[in-house]
Design a protein around this motif. Structure first.
Motif, PDB file in Angstrom:
ATOM      1  N   ILE A 157      26.391  -6.759   5.167  1.00  0.00           N
ATOM      2  CA  ILE A 157      25.693  -5.855   4.828  1.00  0.00           C
ATOM      3  C   ILE A 157      24.685  -4.501   5.503  1.00  0.00           C
ATOM      4  CG2 ILE A 157      23.586  -7.254   4.230  1.00  0.00           C
ATOM      5  CD1 ILE A 157      22.830  -8.016   6.911  1.00  0.00           C
ATOM      6  N   GLY A 158      26.790  -3.660   5.688  1.00  0.00           N
ATOM      7  CA  GLY A 158      26.508  -2.593   6.277  1.00  0.00           C
ATOM      8  C   GLY A 158      27.351  -2.131   7.165  1.00  0.00           C
ATOM      9  N   GLU A 159      27.059  -1.018   8.071  1.00  0.00           N
ATOM     10  CA  GLU A 159      26.854  -0.617   9.006  1.00  0.00           C
ATOM     11  C   GLU A 159      26.486  -0.882  10.270  1.00  0.00           C
ATOM     12  OE1 GLU A 159      27.998   3.212  11.863  1.00  0.00           O
ATOM     13  OE2 GLU A 159      27.298   3.985   9.755  1.00  0.00           O
ATOM     14  N   PRO A 160      26.549  -1.862  11.529  1.00  0.00           N
ATOM     15  CA  PRO A 160      25.969  -2.231  12.481  1.00  0.00           C
ATOM     16  C   PRO A 160      25.323  -0.984  12.624  1.00  0.00           C
ATOM     17  CG  PRO A 160      28.493  -2.776  12.678  1.00  0.00           C
ATOM     18  CD  PRO A 160      27.974  -1.764  10.859  1.00  0.00           C
ATOM     19  N   TYR A 161      24.482  -0.592  13.824  1.00  0.00           N
ATOM     20  CA  TYR A 161      23.726  -0.141  14.470  1.00  0.00           C
ATOM     21  C   TYR A 161      23.672  -0.808  16.205  1.00  0.00           C
ATOM     22  CZ  TYR A 161      23.099   3.162  10.968  1.00  0.00           C
ATOM     23  OH  TYR A 161      23.582   4.620   9.811  1.00  0.00           O
ATOM     24  N   PRO A 162      24.364  -0.128  16.695  1.00  0.00           N
ATOM     25  CA  PRO A 162      24.646  -0.141  18.356  1.00  0.00           C
ATOM     26  C   PRO A 162      23.425   0.400  18.678  1.00  0.00           C
ATOM     27  CG  PRO A 162      26.161   1.029  18.197  1.00  0.00           C
ATOM     28  CD  PRO A 162      25.397   0.862  16.987  1.00  0.00           C
ATOM     29  N   VAL A 163      22.448  -0.543  19.719  1.00  0.00           N
ATOM     30  CA  VAL A 163      21.942  -0.507  20.531  1.00  0.00           C
ATOM     31  C   VAL A 163      21.243  -1.050  21.751  1.00  0.00           C
ATOM     32  CG1 VAL A 163      20.583   0.263  18.384  1.00  0.00           C
ATOM     33  CG2 VAL A 163      19.122  -1.908  19.268  1.00  0.00           C
ATOM     34  N   SER A 164      20.253  -0.707  22.207  1.00  0.00           N
ATOM     35  CA  SER A 164      20.039  -0.891  23.432  1.00  0.00           C
ATOM     36  C   SER A 164      19.070  -1.484  24.069  1.00  0.00           C
ATOM     37  CB  SER A 164      20.647  -1.160  24.891  1.00  0.00           C
ATOM     38  OG  SER A 164      19.684  -1.502  26.013  1.00  0.00           O
ATOM     39  N   ALA A 165      17.492  -2.221  22.858  1.00  0.00           N
ATOM     40  CA  ALA A 165      15.754  -1.845  23.038  1.00  0.00           C
ATOM     41  C   ALA A 165      15.769  -2.361  24.465  1.00  0.00           C
ATOM     42  CB  ALA A 165      15.207  -3.323  22.217  1.00  0.00           C
ATOM     43  N   ALA A 166      15.949  -2.303  25.341  1.00  0.00           N
ATOM     44  CA  ALA A 166      15.672  -2.487  26.844  1.00  0.00           C
ATOM     45  C   ALA A 166      16.299  -1.068  27.626  1.00  0.00           C
ATOM     46  CB  ALA A 166      16.299  -4.019  27.721  1.00  0.00           C
ATOM     47  N   ASN A 167      17.360  -0.068  27.215  1.00  0.00           N
ATOM     48  CA  ASN A 167      17.511   0.331  27.738  1.00  0.00           C
ATOM     49  C   ASN A 167      17.689   1.572  26.709  1.00  0.00           C
ATOM     50  OD1 ASN A 167      18.226  -0.746  30.126  1.00  0.00           O
ATOM     51  ND2 ASN A 167      20.120  -0.511  29.462  1.00  0.00           N
ATOM     52  N   ARG A 168      16.249   1.833  25.453  1.00  0.00           N
ATOM     53  CA  ARG A 168      16.243   2.872  24.545  1.00  0.00           C
ATOM     54  C   ARG A 168      17.183   3.346  24.133  1.00  0.00           C
ATOM     55  NH1 ARG A 168      10.747   4.161  25.000  1.00  0.00           N
ATOM     56  NH2 ARG A 168       9.048   2.566  25.888  1.00  0.00           N
ATOM     57  N   LEU A 169      18.758   2.683  24.258  1.00  0.00           N
ATOM     58  CA  LEU A 169      19.833   3.761  23.516  1.00  0.00           C
ATOM     59  C   LEU A 169      19.949   3.749  22.307  1.00  0.00           C
ATOM     60  CD1 LEU A 169      22.876   2.617  26.299  1.00  0.00           C
ATOM     61  CD2 LEU A 169      21.216   5.005  26.217  1.00  0.00           C
ATOM     62  N   GLY A 170      20.682   3.999  21.692  1.00  0.00           N
ATOM     63  CA  GLY A 170      21.044   3.894  20.078  1.00  0.00           C
ATOM     64  C   GLY A 170      19.468   4.051  18.943  1.00  0.00           C
ATOM     65  N   ILE A 171      18.764   4.030  19.600  1.00  0.00           N
ATOM     66  CA  ILE A 171      17.428   3.797  18.712  1.00  0.00           C
ATOM     67  C   ILE A 171      17.013   4.954  17.623  1.00  0.00           C
ATOM     68  CG2 ILE A 171      14.390   3.586  18.998  1.00  0.00           C
ATOM     69  CD1 ILE A 171      16.354   1.622  20.265  1.00  0.00           C
ATOM     70  N   GLY A 172      17.722   6.211  18.078  1.00  0.00           N
ATOM     71  CA  GLY A 172      17.780   7.418  17.410  1.00  0.00           C
ATOM     72  C   GLY A 172      18.470   7.277  16.096  1.00  0.00           C
ATOM     73  N   ASP A 173      19.560   6.959  16.443  1.00  0.00           N
ATOM     74  CA  ASP A 173      20.134   6.769  14.638  1.00  0.00           C
ATOM     75  C   ASP A 173      19.812   5.567  13.899  1.00  0.00           C
ATOM     76  OD1 ASP A 173      21.922   8.422  16.569  1.00  0.00           O
ATOM     77  OD2 ASP A 173      23.189   7.554  17.220  1.00  0.00           O
ATOM     78  N   MET A 174      19.157   4.685  15.504  1.00  0.00           N
ATOM     79  CA  MET A 174      18.953   3.840  14.262  1.00  0.00           C
ATOM     80  C   MET A 174      17.401   3.840  13.177  1.00  0.00           C
ATOM     81  SD  MET A 174      16.874  -0.112  15.665  1.00  0.00           S
ATOM     82  CE  MET A 174      15.246   0.756  15.661  1.00  0.00           C
ATOM     83  N   LEU A 175      16.321   4.625  14.115  1.00  0.00           N
ATOM     84  CA  LEU A 175      15.573   4.935  13.623  1.00  0.00           C
ATOM     85  C   LEU A 175      15.537   5.687  12.577  1.00  0.00           C
ATOM     86  CD1 LEU A 175      12.626   4.917  16.268  1.00  0.00           C
ATOM     87  CD2 LEU A 175      12.903   3.498  13.886  1.00  0.00           C
ATOM     88  N   ASP A 176      16.532   7.260  12.209  1.00  0.00           N
ATOM     89  CA  ASP A 176      17.420   7.816  11.054  1.00  0.00           C
ATOM     90  C   ASP A 176      17.588   7.010  10.199  1.00  0.00           C
ATOM     91  OD1 ASP A 176      16.532  10.383  12.815  1.00  0.00           O
ATOM     92  OD2 ASP A 176      18.666  10.354  13.599  1.00  0.00           O
ATOM     93  N   GLU A 177      18.084   6.079  10.135  1.00  0.00           N
ATOM     94  CA  GLU A 177      18.746   5.345   9.168  1.00  0.00           C
ATOM     95  C   GLU A 177      17.463   4.469   8.653  1.00  0.00           C
ATOM     96  OE1 GLU A 177      21.584   3.525   6.660  1.00  0.00           O
ATOM     97  OE2 GLU A 177      21.605   4.994   7.693  1.00  0.00           O
TER      98      GLU A 177
END
Length: 443
Positions: A143-163
């Motif tokens: 189902i496409g590209e996996p977006y790595p995040v860490s919700a607890a450490n707020r990492l990668g959230i911007g890229d996820m939300l842009d998508e």
């Protein structure tokens, strides 16, 4: 200009992949309960999120009770179904530490077939260098590209939300031309929502259209009454499955949120024999928070034993339960006998008009200075509140900005007093009013 509907984003995922953590982080406060007890997310179902200049409603599709693998899978399918029915974009949340699990693959198949945009998010990646190889494994879901995040450490959230937000605009653009009044008929199952809609359509020829972006279950019905077109959003037709009551209720509320979101006016149907239930109050609260016009239709009124005080008593009970919306209109009807249903259209027309009513600035300021003269503004430690100026900045719902010398001094009760003076002059029945208080330094 028609008001854009906020897109709805739903989160689907297995127990303990961090749905609540992600939810709370995006919602900006601890709304859901996060404990290490799987399936504890019981509380708040949706939250408003803003990213850059986009606003959307985030929906948590429900906790899962991990008993056995089959139950987890069946409940995930349930979640996925809710998400596919209601959401514009789906976040499929997985966990890099648990890795790719069979249930993930099965749900991914379902989501892929739904043709809804799905953003695959791999949570708990608190170190990108260390875990990236494991993240790539999730490409296998197809189902496409996996977006790595860490919700607890707020990492990668911007890229996820842009998508996530990249899927929004197309729909919004189509949304703009349609300025027909949209009325959501909401309420608990079996209160007679469908019968009311069928009665309202009556002899009016009706085109049932699947307007893009509507959920599969909420049917938009176009009705022409006295030469005016209306769109009724019906939330009936819940898929009858013997789901546990709680899931059913959650499903209903999510469905209701998405219907309310798209509507201008909400008709809350309550059962005359039951009165206002907990769930009715929840739904009314959603409509109030969202600034929609509200009509409370008390159905099955023909079935109630009456004396000369019945209506009066019942009205008082409703007002008591829904004390935060004294503006809501109340109408006693019977879908079965058709009693007072024609009056519903008159009421809808009146509320639509009030919901988009504009008041001239000059008139508003007259009302305000008269109000101030009648009741002195509060003061604190020798400093008195001054109200300089009021103006209306928006409709649906009517929204006013009041300029004052000190925001802290503008108590809720004084704002309420000003609101009541405006309502005395213009009625505004059936619609909430919003007030924004701004400070302006004295020159």
């Amino acid at each position: 200009m028609s008001k854009k509907r906020k897109p709805i984003v739903a989160v689907v995922g297995r127990p303990n992949v961090g749905k609540s953590t992600l939810f709370n982080m995006l919602a900006g406060d601890n709304i859901a309960i996060v404990k290490d007890t799987p399936g504890i997310t019981r509380d708040r179902i949706y939250a408003d999120v803003t990213w850059l200049d986009m606003a959307f409603t985030l929906v948590d599709t429900g906790g899962i009770e991990p008993d056995s693998k089959d139950i987890i899978l069946s409940q995930m399918r349930e979640q996925a179904q809710i998400a596919m029915d209601t959401a514009d974009v789906i976040i499929f949340l997985t966990d890099v530490k648990q890795g790719l699990v069979d249930a993930d693959a099965k749900v991914a198949d379902m989501l892929r077939r739904s043709h809804k945009p799905v953003v695959l998010v791999v949570n708990k990646v608190d170190n990108f260098d260390k875990y990236m190889a494991d993240v790539y494994e999730f490409y296998n879901l197809g189902i496409g590209e996996p977006y790595p995040v860490s919700a607890a450490n707020r990492l990668g959230i911007g890229d996820m939300l842009d998508e996530v937000t990249s899927y929004f605009n197309k729909e919004e653009a189509e949304d703009v031309e349609d300025d027909r009044p949209k009325i959501a008929i909401v309420g608990k199952p079996n209160v007679g929502k469908s019968s009311i809609i069928n009665r309202l359509i009556g002899e009016n020829r009706v085109i049932v259209s699947d307007i893009a972006g509507t959920t599969r279950d909420a049917v938009d019905t176009e009705v022409i009454h006295n030469g005016r077109e209306y769109v009724f959003i019906d939330t009936a037709g819940l898929r009858k499955k013997n789901k546990i009551k709680e899931e059913l209720e959650r499903y209903m509320i999510i469905r209701t949120v998405s219907a309310v979101e798209r509507a201008d006016i909400v008709v809350l149907v309550i059962d005359a024999e039951e009165g206002v239930t907990e769930q009715d109050a929840k739904v009314a609260g959603i409509a109030h928070e969202r600034g929609k016009g509200v009509i409370i239709a008390v159905n099955k009124w023909d079935a109630v034993e009456k004396d000369d005080k019945t209506i009066y008593k019942f009205t008082n009970k409703v007002r008591e339960k829904l004390a935060y919306m004294p503006y809501a209109e109340i109408l006693f009807i019977s879908a079965k006998t058709g009693q007072r249903l024609p009056k519903l259209f008159e009421m809808i027309d009146a509320v639509i008009e009030n919901h988009s009513l504009r008041v001239a600035t000059g008139v508003l300021n007259e009302i305000m200075s008269e109000a101030v003269a009648l009741q002195q503004p509060p003061s604190d430690k020798g400093k008195r509140l001054k109200l300089y100026y009021i103006t209306q900045v928006a409709v649906k719902p009517p929204t006013f900005v009041i300029f004052v010398n000190d925001k802290e001094l503008m108590h809720f009760s004084y704002t309420r007093y000003i609101e009541n003076q405006i309502r005395d002059a213009f009625g505004f029945r059936g619609t909430p009013l919003k007030f924004i208080i701004r400070e302006r330094k004295e020159s």
